[in-house]
Motif scaffolding. Structure first.
Motif, PDB file in Angstrom:
ATOM      1  N   SER A  34       0.688  -1.061  -0.007  1.00 36.98           N
ATOM      2  CA  SER A  34      -0.048   0.026  -0.015  1.00 36.98           C
ATOM      3  C   SER A  34       0.895   1.206  -0.026  1.00 36.98           C
ATOM      4  CB  SER A  34      -0.987   0.109   1.259  1.00 36.98           C
ATOM      5  OG  SER A  34      -1.695   1.138   1.261  1.00 36.98           O
ATOM      6  N   LYS A  37       2.509   2.101  -3.288  1.00 37.21           N
ATOM      7  CA  LYS A  37       1.841   2.563  -4.494  1.00 37.21           C
ATOM      8  C   LYS A  37       1.782   4.106  -4.806  1.00 37.21           C
ATOM      9  CE  LYS A  37      -1.682  -0.911  -4.300  1.00 37.21           C
ATOM     10  NZ  LYS A  37      -3.015  -1.614  -3.930  1.00 37.21           N
ATOM     11  N   ASP A  38       2.198   4.797  -3.525  1.00 30.80           N
ATOM     12  CA  ASP A  38       2.289   6.270  -3.711  1.00 30.80           C
ATOM     13  C   ASP A  38       3.948   6.343  -4.667  1.00 30.80           C
ATOM     14  OD1 ASP A  38       3.445   8.954  -3.570  1.00 30.80           O
ATOM     15  OD2 ASP A  38       2.872   9.019  -1.220  1.00 30.80           O
ATOM     16  N   GLU A  39       3.576   6.915  -5.646  1.00 29.92           N
ATOM     17  CA  GLU A  39       4.907   7.067  -6.660  1.00 29.92           C
ATOM     18  C   GLU A  39       6.016   7.909  -6.055  1.00 29.92           C
ATOM     19  OE1 GLU A  39       5.502   5.670  -9.572  1.00 29.92           O
ATOM     20  OE2 GLU A  39       3.856   4.479  -9.429  1.00 29.92           O
ATOM     21  N   HIS A  40       5.744   8.883  -5.252  1.00 34.78           N
ATOM     22  CA  HIS A  40       6.652   9.601  -4.375  1.00 34.78           C
ATOM     23  C   HIS A  40       7.463   8.933  -3.447  1.00 34.78           C
ATOM     24  CE1 HIS A  40       3.825  12.272  -6.305  1.00 34.78           C
ATOM     25  NE2 HIS A  40       4.865  12.993  -6.588  1.00 34.78           N
ATOM     26  N   VAL A  41       7.269   7.555  -2.908  1.00 30.71           N
ATOM     27  CA  VAL A  41       7.926   7.053  -1.926  1.00 30.71           C
ATOM     28  C   VAL A  41       9.019   6.516  -2.682  1.00 30.71           C
ATOM     29  CG1 VAL A  41       7.811   5.096  -0.499  1.00 30.71           C
ATOM     30  CG2 VAL A  41       5.805   6.745  -0.425  1.00 30.71           C
TER      31      VAL A  41
END
Length: 125
Positions: A34, A37-41
């Motif tokens: 989960s 899923k954040d492209e910035h991580v």
């Protein structure tokens, strides 16, 4: 006999009583999935280059935690303002790397159980 007992108690207290607090967050495979899923991580694989070349989580960069320049490589490739999702094979090296990076000022999330747990869970990302 008292000296021996005292010595043993001192040794045990130094091994178990002075553990440093964990300064990163360990996540289950579902939580890790989960998160990334954040492209910035930022995704960081801390295994060897050979392990990384066999298989890895997509869009992760590889910096071997045992490389003598681990911190300087991390500083040149990662942004301290953005969370880092970190993993290794079984979770031991990633916990070590997570602690190192957290001490350097990064916000770190570590995959508990490592890439092996990721694969056992059938994750493909």
């Amino acid at each position: 006999m008292n000296l021996l007992f005292t010595s043993i108690m001192f040794l045990l207290s130094s091994l178990f009583g002075c553990q440093q607090p964990k300064n990163y967050t360990s996540l289950s495979t579902a939580e890790f999935e989960s998160l990334i899923k954040d492209e910035h991580v930022q995704r960081l694989d801390v295994r060897t280059a050979a392990e990384y070349s066999e298989d890895h989580i997509a869009k992760s960069i590889n910096i071997n935690v045992f490389d003598s320049s681990f911190v300087s490589l991390a500083d040149s490739l990662l942004n301290k303002e953005v969370p880092v999702a970190i993993y290794c094979h079984s979770g031991h090296r990633s916990k070590q790397a997570a602690s190192i990076l957290a001490e350097e000022g990064y916000t770190v999330y570590e995959l508990n159980g490592g890439f092996a747990a990721w694969q056992r869970a059938g994750k493909k990302e």
